[in-house]
Motif scaffolding. Structure first.
Motif, PDB file in Angstrom:
ATOM      1  N   LYS A  31      61.658  37.912  40.379  1.00  0.00           N
ATOM      2  CA  LYS A  31      61.578  36.563  39.805  1.00  0.00           C
ATOM      3  C   LYS A  31      61.982  36.624  38.335  1.00  0.00           C
ATOM      4  CE  LYS A  31      57.594  34.302  40.965  1.00  0.00           C
ATOM      5  NZ  LYS A  31      56.134  34.264  41.304  1.00  0.00           N
ATOM      6  N   ALA A  32      62.583  35.538  37.843  1.00  0.00           N
ATOM      7  CA  ALA A  32      62.990  35.488  36.441  1.00  0.00           C
ATOM      8  C   ALA A  32      61.752  35.372  35.541  1.00  0.00           C
ATOM      9  CB  ALA A  32      63.908  34.294  36.224  1.00  0.00           C
ATOM     10  N   GLU A  33      61.851  35.956  34.343  1.00  0.00           N
ATOM     11  CA  GLU A  33      60.724  35.908  33.402  1.00  0.00           C
ATOM     12  C   GLU A  33      60.469  34.472  32.957  1.00  0.00           C
ATOM     13  OE1 GLU A  33      61.654  38.606  30.198  1.00  0.00           O
ATOM     14  OE2 GLU A  33      60.993  40.347  31.372  1.00  0.00           O
ATOM     15  N   ARG A  34      59.224  34.094  32.929  1.00  0.00           N
ATOM     16  CA  ARG A  34      58.818  32.783  32.429  1.00  0.00           C
ATOM     17  C   ARG A  34      57.332  32.853  32.101  1.00  0.00           C
ATOM     18  NH1 ARG A  34      60.074  28.530  36.679  1.00  0.00           N
ATOM     19  NH2 ARG A  34      57.875  28.605  37.248  1.00  0.00           N
ATOM     20  N   ALA A  35      56.939  32.160  31.040  1.00  0.00           N
ATOM     21  CA  ALA A  35      55.534  32.232  30.609  1.00  0.00           C
ATOM     22  C   ALA A  35      54.601  31.959  31.781  1.00  0.00           C
ATOM     23  CB  ALA A  35      55.289  31.218  29.494  1.00  0.00           C
ATOM     24  N   ASP A  36      53.561  32.772  31.898  1.00  0.00           N
ATOM     25  CA  ASP A  36      52.480  32.597  32.887  1.00  0.00           C
ATOM     26  C   ASP A  36      52.912  32.796  34.337  1.00  0.00           C
ATOM     27  OD1 ASP A  36      50.839  32.085  30.805  1.00  0.00           O
ATOM     28  OD2 ASP A  36      50.760  29.911  31.103  1.00  0.00           O
ATOM     29  N   ARG A  37      54.135  33.214  34.569  1.00  0.00           N
ATOM     30  CA  ARG A  37      54.601  33.384  35.938  1.00  0.00           C
ATOM     31  C   ARG A  37      54.239  34.784  36.447  1.00  0.00           C
ATOM     32  NH1 ARG A  37      60.838  32.678  38.099  1.00  0.00           N
ATOM     33  NH2 ARG A  37      60.266  31.444  39.911  1.00  0.00           N
ATOM     34  N   LYS A  38      53.769  34.879  37.684  1.00  0.00           N
ATOM     35  CA  LYS A  38      53.466  36.192  38.265  1.00  0.00           C
ATOM     36  C   LYS A  38      54.766  36.833  38.733  1.00  0.00           C
ATOM     37  CE  LYS A  38      48.736  35.093  39.604  1.00  0.00           C
ATOM     38  NZ  LYS A  38      47.874  34.525  40.655  1.00  0.00           N
ATOM     39  N   LEU A  39      55.164  37.920  38.046  1.00  0.00           N
ATOM     40  CA  LEU A  39      56.462  38.553  38.325  1.00  0.00           C
ATOM     41  C   LEU A  39      56.330  39.798  39.187  1.00  0.00           C
ATOM     42  CD1 LEU A  39      57.909  38.469  34.684  1.00  0.00           C
ATOM     43  CD2 LEU A  39      58.198  36.759  36.479  1.00  0.00           C
ATOM     44  N   GLY A  40      55.122  40.341  39.241  1.00  0.00           N
ATOM     45  CA  GLY A  40      54.920  41.561  39.995  1.00  0.00           C
ATOM     46  C   GLY A  40      53.504  42.058  39.796  1.00  0.00           C
ATOM     47  N   HIS A  41      53.238  43.249  40.301  1.00  0.00           N
ATOM     48  CA  HIS A  41      51.929  43.853  40.044  1.00  0.00           C
ATOM     49  C   HIS A  41      52.046  45.369  40.105  1.00  0.00           C
ATOM     50  CE1 HIS A  41      51.660  43.858  44.542  1.00  0.00           C
ATOM     51  NE2 HIS A  41      50.989  44.977  44.330  1.00  0.00           N
ATOM     52  N   ILE A  42      51.029  46.015  39.556  1.00  0.00           N
ATOM     53  CA  ILE A  42      50.972  47.477  39.572  1.00  0.00           C
ATOM     54  C   ILE A  42      49.643  47.864  40.207  1.00  0.00           C
ATOM     55  CG2 ILE A  42      50.875  49.564  38.123  1.00  0.00           C
ATOM     56  CD1 ILE A  42      52.147  47.531  35.904  1.00  0.00           C
ATOM     57  N   THR A  43      49.689  48.769  41.158  1.00  0.00           N
ATOM     58  CA  THR A  43      48.434  49.270  41.731  1.00  0.00           C
ATOM     59  C   THR A  43      48.207  50.690  41.238  1.00  0.00           C
ATOM     60  OG1 THR A  43      48.741  47.905  43.678  1.00  0.00           O
ATOM     61  CG2 THR A  43      47.171  49.713  43.875  1.00  0.00           C
ATOM     62  N   LEU A  44      47.009  50.948  40.746  1.00  0.00           N
ATOM     63  CA  LEU A  44      46.614  52.284  40.296  1.00  0.00           C
ATOM     64  C   LEU A  44      45.582  52.825  41.274  1.00  0.00           C
ATOM     65  CD1 LEU A  44      45.873  51.568  36.524  1.00  0.00           C
ATOM     66  CD2 LEU A  44      47.915  52.689  37.452  1.00  0.00           C
ATOM     67  N   LEU A  45      45.736  54.077  41.668  1.00  0.00           N
ATOM     68  CA  LEU A  45      44.744  54.704  42.541  1.00  0.00           C
ATOM     69  C   LEU A  45      44.079  55.840  41.767  1.00  0.00           C
ATOM     70  CD1 LEU A  45      46.901  55.020  45.809  1.00  0.00           C
ATOM     71  CD2 LEU A  45      45.425  53.123  45.118  1.00  0.00           C
ATOM     72  N   ALA A  46      42.778  56.003  41.965  1.00  0.00           N
ATOM     73  CA  ALA A  46      42.093  57.075  41.222  1.00  0.00           C
ATOM     74  C   ALA A  46      40.923  57.631  42.020  1.00  0.00           C
ATOM     75  CB  ALA A  46      41.611  56.547  39.876  1.00  0.00           C
ATOM     76  N   ASP A  47      40.488  58.839  41.591  1.00  0.00           N
ATOM     77  CA  ASP A  47      39.390  59.509  42.292  1.00  0.00           C
ATOM     78  C   ASP A  47      38.032  59.119  41.725  1.00  0.00           C
ATOM     79  OD1 ASP A  47      41.103  60.850  43.973  1.00  0.00           O
ATOM     80  OD2 ASP A  47      41.406  62.473  42.514  1.00  0.00           O
ATOM     81  N   ASP A  48      38.028  58.576  40.516  1.00  0.00           N
ATOM     82  CA  ASP A  48      36.759  58.170  39.915  1.00  0.00           C
ATOM     83  C   ASP A  48      37.023  57.088  38.868  1.00  0.00           C
ATOM     84  OD1 ASP A  48      37.082  59.558  37.157  1.00  0.00           O
ATOM     85  OD2 ASP A  48      37.553  61.117  38.652  1.00  0.00           O
ATOM     86  N   PRO A  49      35.986  56.306  38.531  1.00  0.00           N
ATOM     87  CA  PRO A  49      36.165  55.197  37.601  1.00  0.00           C
ATOM     88  C   PRO A  49      36.735  55.641  36.252  1.00  0.00           C
ATOM     89  CG  PRO A  49      34.037  55.018  38.688  1.00  0.00           C
ATOM     90  CD  PRO A  49      34.629  56.326  39.108  1.00  0.00           C
ATOM     91  N   GLN A  50      36.281  56.826  35.792  1.00  0.00           N
ATOM     92  CA  GLN A  50      36.746  57.245  34.467  1.00  0.00           C
ATOM     93  C   GLN A  50      38.259  57.453  34.438  1.00  0.00           C
ATOM     94  OE1 GLN A  50      34.663  60.675  33.085  1.00  0.00           O
ATOM     95  NE2 GLN A  50      35.229  60.268  30.937  1.00  0.00           N
ATOM     96  N   SER A  51      38.803  58.136  35.439  1.00  0.00           N
ATOM     97  CA  SER A  51      40.259  58.344  35.411  1.00  0.00           C
ATOM     98  C   SER A  51      40.994  57.025  35.657  1.00  0.00           C
ATOM     99  CB  SER A  51      40.725  59.449  36.348  1.00  0.00           C
ATOM    100  OG  SER A  51      40.071  59.401  37.558  1.00  0.00           O
ATOM    101  N   LEU A  52      40.371  56.122  36.406  1.00  0.00           N
ATOM    102  CA  LEU A  52      41.007  54.810  36.575  1.00  0.00           C
ATOM    103  C   LEU A  52      41.095  54.091  35.225  1.00  0.00           C
ATOM    104  CD1 LEU A  52      42.069  52.757  38.798  1.00  0.00           C
ATOM    105  CD2 LEU A  52      39.961  51.548  38.335  1.00  0.00           C
ATOM    106  N   TYR A  53      40.004  54.127  34.460  1.00  0.00           N
ATOM    107  CA  TYR A  53      40.021  53.421  33.166  1.00  0.00           C
ATOM    108  C   TYR A  53      41.010  54.070  32.207  1.00  0.00           C
ATOM    109  CZ  TYR A  53      36.422  50.455  35.036  1.00  0.00           C
ATOM    110  OH  TYR A  53      35.755  49.556  35.828  1.00  0.00           O
ATOM    111  N   GLN A  54      41.166  55.397  32.305  1.00  0.00           N
ATOM    112  CA  GLN A  54      42.182  56.053  31.463  1.00  0.00           C
ATOM    113  C   GLN A  54      43.583  55.550  31.829  1.00  0.00           C
ATOM    114  OE1 GLN A  54      41.287  60.177  32.069  1.00  0.00           O
ATOM    115  NE2 GLN A  54      39.712  60.183  30.466  1.00  0.00           N
ATOM    116  N   SER A  55      43.850  55.441  33.118  1.00  0.00           N
ATOM    117  CA  SER A  55      45.163  54.939  33.546  1.00  0.00           C
ATOM    118  C   SER A  55      45.346  53.486  33.119  1.00  0.00           C
ATOM    119  CB  SER A  55      45.306  55.022  35.061  1.00  0.00           C
ATOM    120  OG  SER A  55      45.171  56.323  35.499  1.00  0.00           O
TER     121      SER A  55
END
Ligand code: AMP
Length: 370
Positions: free
Chosen positions: A337-361
């Motif tokens: 999708k073309a860039e535009r204010a407030d528009r959802k263009l994509g997402h990133i999923t992070l996977l982790a083994d524990d909350p601490q490493s998730l927060y670091q990512s």
């Protein structure tokens, strides 16, 4: 036996339809999309891409499809009713009817003993002034239909007088509105459930959603420090909704966590942004399970594959995606999708083994966080 491969028609051609197709292709499904413009995210995917500017295209979609679904609770009921005469539409009109009107939705919650904010639906300024007296302040005023991403709503603070109430009435377009008591919540949560026509049901774990200016910015899955009792409570609410609506497909319920337990905010009869983490993070994604439900297939496990995940929305600008691609635990999704204010263009999923490493990512993704 129901054939596995079927033709699925989707009303809408945005990122949700695109991710449905990406989940359905491995099962051999074919897709057609009925969109409004020619540069939507599903445009180059699928067997057919049809447009609402050509009247015959809806007919073509119906002829193509074994089953039809939709991307938005704002899909016209009349259109769904008409289509359903020729080909099954899931979720059905009943789910759509309740989910597309905040008053009907809250009434359903009340009827099913699902706690929700006190509310009054009004369609005149005089009734609104009276409703404020009855309900008290602070409160939140929302249009009964068509609101999304925090649009179509105004907060009325504890100090708001008749003048501010009148301003809010004008700002929302002098139309039918719902006044809701302000819920004092600690976190915003959501739960996704899926039901197929054989009444098999699966529930994903509660997730925590963080919004900024009305838009979902990130989700933590599963939500941390949720007792099994709270998860069970959320599932019990979902089961009541699924049963009452004879729902087929994914149903999402947004909830507030409060000192007195869960309070329902709204539901969506569709795959939901707070479930995007399930693509990499769960044994079966919400998209695949929606497709399975539509096609009368057994549902897959909703169990998470790892300890904790986060889904971060890419909003307005694509941002430093090359950096994201270098993170070993990150999965990038761009919706074309073309860039535009407030528009959802994509997402990133992070996977982790524990909350601490998730927060670091997550810290490495600060360009995407509010
Ligand atoms: P909605 O469009 O109903 O999801 O509302 C958008 C956001 O407004 C929610 O995510 C909450 O942060 C907030 N909100 C909505 N309804 C209420 C309420 N009754 N009390 C407090 N906050 C609310």
């Amino acid at each position: 036996m129901t054939p596995i491969s079927q033709k699925i028609g989707v009303l809408g051609a945005g990122q949700l339809g695109r991710m449905l197709a990406l989940a359905g292709y491995p099962l051999g499904q074919k897709f057609a999309f009925y969109g409004v413009s020619r540069d939507e995210p599903s445009a180059l995917l699928g067997h057919l891409h049809l447009h609402s500017d050509e009247v015959d295209n809806l007919k073509e979609l119906v002829e193509f499809a074994d089953v039809i679904t939709f991307e938005s609770e704002n899909t016209q009921i009349e259109m769904v009713r008409e289509i359903a005469k020729s080909v099954p539409v899931y979720p059905s009109e009943k789910s759509l009817y309740h989910a597309q009107h905040r008053g009907r939705e809250k009434q359903l919650f009340q009827d099913l003993d699902i706690p929700c904010a006190p509310f009054v639906v009004v369609d005149s300024l005089a009734d609104l002034q009276q409703a404020v007296l009855d309900l008290g302040l602070p409160a939140i005023l929302k249009t009964t239909t068509q609101g999304y991403d925090g649009k179509g709503q105004v907060v009325l603070s504890a100090e708001a007088g008749p003048e501010q109430i009148e301003q809010a009435w004008h700002r929302l377009g002098e139309r039918e509105v719902i006044l809701e008591g302000f819920v004092d919540f600690t976190r915003e949560l959501s739960i996704i459930a899926v039901r197929n026509a054989d009444n098999q049901q699966v529930y994903y774990p509660l997730v925590q959603n963080v919004h900024h200016q009305g838009i979902l910015r990130y989700t933590i899955a599963p939500a941390q420090q949720i007792s099994s009792l709270v998860q069970q409570q959320a599932e019990a609410y979902m089961q009541k909704l699924l049963d009452r609506l004879d729902h087929v497909g994914v149903l999402t319920l947004e909830l507030f966590e409060t000192a007195n337990g869960l309070v329902a905010n709204e539901m969506a009869p569709r795959v939901h942004n707070s479930g995007h983490w399930t693509i990499e993070g769960a044994q079966t994604s919400q998209f695949e399970n929606h497709v399975r439900a539509l096609c009368g297939l057994p549902l897959g496990s909703s169990a998470p594959k790892q300890k904790i995940a986060a889904m971060v929305n890419i909003i307005g600008q694509t941002g430093p995606v090359h950096q994201v691609l270098q993170m070993p635990n990150a999965h990038l999704h761009l919706y074309d999708k073309a860039e535009r204010a407030d528009r959802k263009l994509g997402h990133i999923t992070l996977l982790a083994d524990d909350p601490q490493s998730l927060y670091q990512s997550l810290q490495q993704l600060n360009a995407y966080l509010p």
